[in-house]
Design a protein around this motif. Structure first.
Motif, PDB file in Angstrom:
ATOM      1  N   LYS A   1       0.850  -1.190   0.000  1.00 20.09           N
ATOM      2  CA  LYS A   1       0.000   0.000   0.000  1.00 20.09           C
ATOM      3  C   LYS A   1       0.882   1.236   0.000  1.00 20.09           C
ATOM      4  O   LYS A   1       1.801   1.342   0.801  1.00 20.09           O
TER       5      LYS A   1
ATOM      6  N   VAL B   1      -0.668   4.549  -0.619  1.00 25.96           N
ATOM      7  CA  VAL B   1      -1.505   5.705  -0.341  1.00 25.96           C
ATOM      8  C   VAL B   1      -2.219   5.465   0.987  1.00 25.96           C
ATOM      9  O   VAL B   1      -2.811   4.411   1.199  1.00 25.96           O
ATOM     10  N   GLU B   2      -2.144   6.428   1.875  1.00 21.89           N
ATOM     11  CA  GLU B   2      -2.814   6.295   3.180  1.00 21.89           C
ATOM     12  C   GLU B   2      -4.277   6.616   3.043  1.00 21.89           C
ATOM     13  O   GLU B   2      -4.732   7.404   2.305  1.00 21.89           O
TER      14      GLU B   2
END
Length: 100
Positions: free
Chosen positions: A97, A99-100
């Motif tokens: 992942k 992108v937060e």
């Protein structure tokens, strides 16, 4: 144009090349020889001469631009560090992942 040792040392610093002081005189002579050769090339009259990439004038071979799926998803996914076989469409690359 003639380069001196100070200029050559500065050029080496810009290029991030370590040059010992003992090597400077030889390097100055080499670079001055190169600069002399470039000045001689600048004297050549090239009006009317088209630029070229090689001595033979020919077009590069082209292949048809066809969209395909690669043909063998198992072979492609074998190179992945992490892959999953989810869904009816086949496998996917698993990526972290970003992108937060």
């Amino acid at each position: 144009m003639s380069l001196d040792q100070k200029q050559v040392k500065h050029i080496a610093t810009l290029a991030r090349i370590r040059v010992e002081d003992a090597e400077l005189p030889g390097l100055v002579n080499e670079l001055n020889g190169i600069m002399t050769w470039i000045e001689q090339l600048n004297e050549v009259d090239v009006t009317g001469v088209e630029p070229m990439a090689g001595v033979q004038s020919r077009d590069l071979p082209r292949r048809p631009d066809v969209i395909n799926d690669g043909g063998d998803p198992d072979k492609v996914l074998k190179n992945a560090p992490d892959a999953t076989r989810v869904g009816s469409n086949g496998g996917f690359f698993v990526v972290p992942k970003v992108v937060e």
